[in-house]
Design a protein around this motif. Structure first.
Motif, short mmCIF file in Angstrom:
data_model
loop_
_atom_site.label_atom_id
_atom_site.label_comp_id
_atom_site.label_asym_id
_atom_site.label_seq_id
_atom_site.Cartn_x
_atom_site.Cartn_y
_atom_site.Cartn_z
N ILE A 281 13.57 58.20 22.79
CA ILE A 281 13.52 57.62 24.06
C ILE A 281 14.52 58.36 25.12
O ILE A 281 14.13 58.83 26.30
CB ILE A 281 13.42 56.35 24.23
N ALA A 282 15.73 58.66 24.78
CA ALA A 282 16.90 58.83 25.23
C ALA A 282 16.45 60.51 25.51
O ALA A 282 16.77 60.88 26.85
CB ALA A 282 18.02 58.86 24.80
N ALA A 283 16.03 61.08 24.81
CA ALA A 283 15.75 62.60 24.84
C ALA A 283 14.74 62.68 25.90
O ALA A 283 14.80 63.88 26.70
CB ALA A 283 15.37 63.23 23.62
N LEU A 284 13.73 61.87 25.85
CA LEU A 284 12.69 62.06 26.87
C LEU A 284 13.33 61.68 28.38
O LEU A 284 12.84 62.37 29.27
CB LEU A 284 11.50 61.09 26.79
N ARG A 285 14.18 60.70 28.48
CA ARG A 285 14.64 60.14 29.75
C ARG A 285 15.75 61.12 30.33
O ARG A 285 15.83 61.25 31.40
CB ARG A 285 15.21 58.85 29.61
#
Length: 219
Positions: A117-121
């Motif tokens: 999720i962090a990589a997507l955000r």
């Protein structure tokens, strides 16, 4: 319900207090469910928040403006390597980018779902799945932490052992006791930010930190 009063923080009290009525409601709605369905939330929790990470900070995000003003206290060159150790869903990385948009931002997160999720955000950051305590901090110009009081002594020991003179350790809310603070920053409505210049760290020595808020000129 009374056990909620014994919790050490507001969020923990709310979670404990909500647990009983929620479980009571589910017991009526799901009385005919297979026992396997009751295990599903535990499995999901274990995947998202592995047991190995329980000794680190829970998932509390960094405020969007919590780190504003750090660039007035810390002079980082363009392209400096900045690590968010235990980056969660990427809120800290986003706050760091507000301050240093040209820095090389990196994050480490043990939870695979949180890391994804962090990589997507934060597609502009380099985020790896792994153990923040096993990863070396030696090559970073600044390491940012939002940990818990119990894990701060470990962070202090790691910073003293690995970080090079001239680099910086920044901790949201919790003081790195044993290190000499360079400054303390606090934006209105946000948690305090403790700033440590590694070249100045000497256990148990020095004066207290300089205090800064958004209404005070850091100079």
């Amino acid at each position: 319900m009374g056990l909620a009063l014994l919790a050490t923080s507001r969020w923990r009290r709310l979670m404990i207090a909500a647990g009983f009525p929620l479980s009571f409601a589910l017991s009526g709605l799901a009385s005919g469910w297979s026992a396997v369905w009751w295990l599903l939330p535990l499995v999901l929790l274990a995947v998202a928040y592995p047991v190995r990470a329980w000794s680190d900070a829970p998932l509390f995000p960094t405020g969007t403006t919590a780190l504003d003003g750090l660039d007035e206290l810390i002079d980082l060159p363009a392209g400096a390597r900045v690590l968010d150790a235990g980056c969660g869903l990427g809120h800290g990385l986003q706050a760091l980018r507000r301050v240093w948009p040209t820095a090389g931002l990196e994050g480490t997160e043990w939870s695979r779902p949180w890391r994804l999720i962090a990589a997507l955000r934060c597609p502009w950051a380099r985020i790896r799945q792994g153990d923040m305590w096993a990863q070396s901090w030696a090559h970073h110009d600044l390491v940012y932490l939002f940990q818990r009081p119990e894990s701060m002594p470990r962070a202090v020991e790691k910073a003293q052992r690995e970080m090079r003179p001239g680099s910086w350790l920044v901790s949201l809310e919790f003081e790195a006791k044993g290190l000499r603070p360079h400054a303390r920053l606090q934006q209105p409505g946000q948690r305090p930010v403790w700033i440590y210049a590694i070249r100045e760290t000497r256990p148990g020595t020095g004066h207290g930190p300089r205090d800064h808020d958004s209404s005070v000129d850091p100079s």
